[in-house]
Design an enzyme around this catalytic site. Sequence first.
Site, PDB file in Angstrom:
ATOM      1  N   SER A 173       0.995  -1.164   0.059  1.00 10.11           N
ATOM      2  CA  SER A 173       0.054  -0.144  -0.058  1.00 10.11           C
ATOM      3  C   SER A 173       0.732   1.246   0.009  1.00 10.11           C
ATOM      4  O   SER A 173       1.950   1.130   0.287  1.00 10.11           O
ATOM      5  CB  SER A 173      -0.939  -0.002   1.262  1.00 10.11           C
ATOM      6  OG  SER A 173      -1.472   1.205   1.391  1.00 10.11           O
TER       7      SER A 173
ATOM      8  N   TYR B 292      -1.875  -1.602  10.901  1.00 11.94           N
ATOM      9  CA  TYR B 292      -2.080  -1.856   9.291  1.00 11.94           C
ATOM     10  C   TYR B 292      -0.682  -1.273   8.644  1.00 11.94           C
ATOM     11  O   TYR B 292      -0.323  -1.891   7.770  1.00 11.94           O
ATOM     12  CB  TYR B 292      -3.327  -1.149   8.651  1.00 11.94           C
ATOM     13  CG  TYR B 292      -3.285  -1.194   7.221  1.00 11.94           C
ATOM     14  CD1 TYR B 292      -3.967  -2.296   6.835  1.00 11.94           C
ATOM     15  CD2 TYR B 292      -3.180  -0.083   6.689  1.00 11.94           C
ATOM     16  CE1 TYR B 292      -3.908  -2.465   5.029  1.00 11.94           C
ATOM     17  CE2 TYR B 292      -3.490   0.015   5.240  1.00 11.94           C
ATOM     18  CZ  TYR B 292      -3.727  -1.316   4.298  1.00 11.94           C
ATOM     19  OH  TYR B 292      -3.856  -1.309   3.236  1.00 11.94           O
TER      20      TYR B 292
END
Length: 267
Positions: free
Chosen positions: A147, A160
Amino acid sequence: MNTTPESHCKKTALITGAASGIGYQLARIFADNDYNLVLVDKIGIKLTEISSKFEQEFGISVKTIIKDLSIATSPDEIFLELQQANIKIHVLVNNAGFGTYGLFNETDLNTELEMLQVNLVCLTHLTKLFLKDMVKQGEGKILNVASAAAFQPGPLMAVYFATKAYVLSFSEAIANELEGTGVTVTVLCPGSTVSAFHEKTGMADSKLLKGKKMMDAETVAEIGYRALMRGKTIVIPGLLNKILAKSVRFTPRKLVTKIVRNMQEDK
């Protein structure tokens, strides 16, 4: 499952988290490029629908494996099932992942431990299992989905962001180790993408997302697939995402963290 002789001559791609979002779009692209598929997800009904649809539309073979990747034994079980079926994996796509939103001292520990298992441990485990055969054969491709979050700390999504930083670092390192082996590793680092991810994490109303136009999963998947086929190590879809990822290098870490916190907040 299609078992025609022609189907066995095609290469096979294994994709985790294939039931929706970027995973589904990657599966569709591989199918359109004449790959047989092994699709892994915990949503069995959706996988069955996709399998039937792709076999009819593309004339390929699709094997579905229903697994909860937050369970530590899942990677070994997937690997063993494919060995017993004599299915050789040419492309491994570690796409499965999820996030949580909120202050770390208030979020649920069990959910975060499951996130570590899916986003980080399972990805590493599957890569270890399938990479050995790829190196022996002198060919193979691995696509790890990280990401844009991988490039900085992420207050309100601390765990995360940290898992995606691991995926980026791990992918870059083994890509270097594998030079000259015929096996390549690509890490895909998309920014905010249209999917159910944001609703599930509870951050749909954050300043980062509210009123913002996001890239669609199909576009992200196409960019990732092209980079994988070229053997590129890092791919960041979108010019703004590229600029932001690079600018972090020249900005004090404390300031970067404050900026991310401000963007993540929903006020």
